[in-house]
Scaffold this active site. Structure first.
Site, PDB file in Angstrom:
ATOM      1  N   TYR A   1     -30.867 -34.877   1.555  1.00 49.61           N
ATOM      2  CA  TYR A   1     -31.611 -34.564   2.789  1.00 49.61           C
ATOM      3  C   TYR A   1     -32.644 -35.664   3.081  1.00 49.61           C
ATOM      4  O   TYR A   1     -32.684 -36.206   4.189  1.00 49.61           O
ATOM      5  CB  TYR A   1     -32.282 -33.198   2.654  1.00 49.61           C
ATOM      6  CG  TYR A   1     -32.853 -32.687   3.956  1.00 49.61           C
ATOM      7  CD1 TYR A   1     -32.009 -32.287   4.996  1.00 49.61           C
ATOM      8  CD2 TYR A   1     -34.223 -32.602   4.156  1.00 49.61           C
ATOM      9  CE1 TYR A   1     -32.522 -31.819   6.188  1.00 49.61           C
ATOM     10  CE2 TYR A   1     -34.747 -32.134   5.349  1.00 49.61           C
ATOM     11  CZ  TYR A   1     -33.900 -31.736   6.365  1.00 49.61           C
ATOM     12  OH  TYR A   1     -34.426 -31.279   7.561  1.00 49.61           O
TER      13      TYR A   1
ATOM     14  N   SER B   1     -37.053 -35.260  10.114  1.00 51.74           N
ATOM     15  CA  SER B   1     -37.757 -34.224   9.349  1.00 51.74           C
ATOM     16  C   SER B   1     -38.966 -34.890   8.717  1.00 51.74           C
ATOM     17  O   SER B   1     -38.972 -36.109   8.506  1.00 51.74           O
ATOM     18  CB  SER B   1     -36.854 -33.686   8.232  1.00 51.74           C
ATOM     19  OG  SER B   1     -37.609 -32.912   7.313  1.00 51.74           O
TER      20      SER B   1
HETATM   21  P1  NAD Z   1     -29.907 -24.242  11.740  1.00 54.97           P
HETATM   22  O1  NAD Z   1     -29.052 -24.249  10.524  1.00 54.97           O
HETATM   23  O2  NAD Z   1     -30.550 -22.963  12.184  1.00 54.97           O
HETATM   24  O3  NAD Z   1     -29.088 -24.819  12.974  1.00 54.97           O
HETATM   25  C1  NAD Z   1     -28.278 -25.950  12.845  1.00 54.97           C
HETATM   26  C2  NAD Z   1     -27.121 -25.808  13.819  1.00 54.97           C
HETATM   27  O4  NAD Z   1     -26.317 -26.994  13.681  1.00 54.97           O
HETATM   28  C3  NAD Z   1     -26.211 -24.610  13.526  1.00 54.97           C
HETATM   29  O5  NAD Z   1     -25.972 -23.861  14.709  1.00 54.97           O
HETATM   30  C4  NAD Z   1     -24.935 -25.226  12.993  1.00 54.97           C
HETATM   31  O6  NAD Z   1     -23.751 -24.502  13.309  1.00 54.97           O
HETATM   32  C5  NAD Z   1     -24.965 -26.589  13.681  1.00 54.97           C
HETATM   33  N1  NAD Z   1     -24.157 -27.587  12.981  1.00 54.97           N
HETATM   34  C6  NAD Z   1     -24.116 -27.832  11.643  1.00 54.97           C
HETATM   35  N2  NAD Z   1     -23.223 -28.797  11.381  1.00 54.97           N
HETATM   36  C7  NAD Z   1     -22.705 -29.170  12.579  1.00 54.97           C
HETATM   37  C8  NAD Z   1     -21.730 -30.107  12.957  1.00 54.97           C
HETATM   38  N3  NAD Z   1     -21.084 -30.868  12.041  1.00 54.97           N
HETATM   39  N4  NAD Z   1     -21.425 -30.257  14.264  1.00 54.97           N
HETATM   40  C9  NAD Z   1     -22.046 -29.485  15.195  1.00 54.97           C
HETATM   41  N5  NAD Z   1     -22.984 -28.560  14.889  1.00 54.97           N
HETATM   42  C10 NAD Z   1     -23.300 -28.416  13.598  1.00 54.97           C
HETATM   43  O7  NAD Z   1     -30.991 -25.397  11.492  1.00 54.97           O
HETATM   44  P2  NAD Z   1     -32.467 -25.606  12.099  1.00 54.97           P
HETATM   45  O8  NAD Z   1     -33.426 -25.129  11.077  1.00 54.97           O
HETATM   46  O9  NAD Z   1     -32.569 -25.099  13.474  1.00 54.97           O
HETATM   47  O10 NAD Z   1     -32.536 -27.192  12.073  1.00 54.97           O
HETATM   48  C11 NAD Z   1     -32.199 -27.985  13.196  1.00 54.97           C
HETATM   49  C12 NAD Z   1     -32.555 -29.437  12.887  1.00 54.97           C
HETATM   50  O11 NAD Z   1     -33.940 -29.522  12.567  1.00 54.97           O
HETATM   51  C13 NAD Z   1     -31.800 -30.000  11.678  1.00 54.97           C
HETATM   52  O12 NAD Z   1     -31.480 -31.363  11.933  1.00 54.97           O
HETATM   53  C14 NAD Z   1     -32.796 -29.880  10.560  1.00 54.97           C
HETATM   54  O13 NAD Z   1     -32.588 -30.810   9.523  1.00 54.97           O
HETATM   55  C15 NAD Z   1     -34.093 -30.156  11.307  1.00 54.97           C
HETATM   56  N6  NAD Z   1     -35.282 -29.600  10.623  1.00 54.97           N
HETATM   57  C16 NAD Z   1     -35.421 -28.252  10.437  1.00 54.97           C
HETATM   58  C17 NAD Z   1     -36.561 -27.770   9.780  1.00 54.97           C
HETATM   59  C18 NAD Z   1     -36.784 -26.279   9.553  1.00 54.97           C
HETATM   60  O14 NAD Z   1     -37.727 -25.919   8.847  1.00 54.97           O
HETATM   61  N7  NAD Z   1     -35.988 -25.386  10.121  1.00 54.97           N
HETATM   62  C19 NAD Z   1     -37.520 -28.672   9.321  1.00 54.97           C
HETATM   63  C20 NAD Z   1     -37.334 -30.034   9.527  1.00 54.97           C
HETATM   64  C21 NAD Z   1     -36.204 -30.493  10.189  1.00 54.97           C
END
Ligand code: NAD
Length: 259
Positions: free
Chosen positions: A160, A147
């Site tokens: 985080y 991130s």
């Molecule tokens: P999201 O919450 O929409 O999706 C995350 C998915 O991971 C979910 O389907 C959830 O069920 C699954 N998950 C959670 N814990 C789990 C586990 N222990 N085992 C297996 N699956 C698990 O999140 P997102 O926004 O799509 O984010 C995805 C990645 O991108 C994350 O690592 C997040 O930190 C990173 N990220 C997101 C953003 C953003 O703005 N959305 C920004 C920077 C980084």
């Protein structure tokens, strides 16, 4: 972007957290480009829905329900790649959790949840992929979802920011360790991306979209497709001399020291 890869068609792309958000878009984009994908998600219904939607439209996909922080689940998810698609060739270590809480109020349980998913999950999945690729003598690619908050800090996000900065360093460590085995390891550092989760945070007043857009040089949130495009590039042979890097896709946020 042209969706073509020049290396082996054998093997699957394991996408953790592929049941929703960015992971779902990555799984869909890779499957539509001809890759076999394993959707590995804690949310069984979501993983099965994504896999079934892809299969109905003729693409290769399988769902695995389990946790990335459970050693037995991780092993079983990769075993499914063996059974269905002749092993793994690419791991997208995308599953992650986030939270926003003043440090003096943060519970040990919430801290531990971030460690378990964001760090231990990335470790266990990378170790499993590395073991299998090295044993098979196969080249491979690992992409870790960090991130921008693994690179620049924000208040109220000690769990985080702490875990995502760990993902940045784990990416570099693994890249050095496995380069000679032909395994490239890179990271992606997204800024704010429009997903169902960020939309809900905006609607409930916990994220101020206007202020975040103003802080972002390109003036908006990113899309899951823009993150998936970078994942595609880093998984393809077009990035064959790139390893140990964490690439930002944040509209310029992390470069901005001005506002
Ligand atoms: P999201 O919450 O929409 O999706 C995350 C998915 O991971 C979910 O389907 C959830 O069920 C699954 N998950 C959670 N814990 C789990 C586990 N222990 N085992 C297996 N699956 C698990 O999140 P997102 O926004 O799509 O984010 C995805 C990645 O991108 C994350 O690592 C997040 O930190 C990173 N990220 C997101 C953003 C953003 O703005 N959305 C920004 C920077 C980084």
């Amino acid at each position: 972007m042209q969706k073509q890869r020049q290396h082996s068609e054998r093997g699957a792309v394991v996408v953790t957290g592929g049941g929703s958000g960015i992971g779902r878009t990555i799984a869909e984009q890779f499957a539509r480009a001809g890759e076999a994908v394993i959707i590995f998600d804690y949310n069984k219904a979501a993983a099965e829905q994504v896999a079934s939607d892809l299969k109905i439209t003729g693409y290769r996909a399988a769902a695995f329900a389990g946790s990335v922080s459970d050693e037995a689940d991780v092993s079983a998810a990769f075993a499914l790649a063996d059974t269905c698609f002749d092993g793994v060739k690419t791991l997208i270590n995308n599953a992650g959790v986030s939270g926003n809480c003043p440090t003096i109020e943060l519970s040990l349980a919430e801290w531990q949840r971030n460690i378990d998913v964001n760090l231990t999950g990335v470790f266990l999945c990378a170790r499993e992929a590395g073991r299998r690729l090295i044993k098979a003598g196969r080249p491979g690619v690992i992409i870790n979802m960090a991130s921008m908050y693994g690179v620049v800090a924000a208040p109220n996000r000690i769990a985080y920011c702490g875990t995502k900065s760990g993902v940045v360093m784990m990416t570099k460590t693994l890249a050095l360790e496995w380069a000679s085995a032909g395994i490239r390891v890179n990271g992606i550092a997204p800024g704010y991306v429009h997903t169902a989760l960020t939309q809900e945070l905006i609607e409930t007043g916990r994220l101020n979209a206007e202020a975040l857009n103003h802080r972002t040089p390109l003036g908006r949130f990113g899309t899951p497709e823009e993150v998936a495009d970078l994942a595609w590039f880093l998984a393809s042979d077009q990035s064959r001399f790139i390893t140990g890097q964490v690439v930002g896709v944040d509209g310029g946020w992390s470069a901005n020291g001005y506002l």
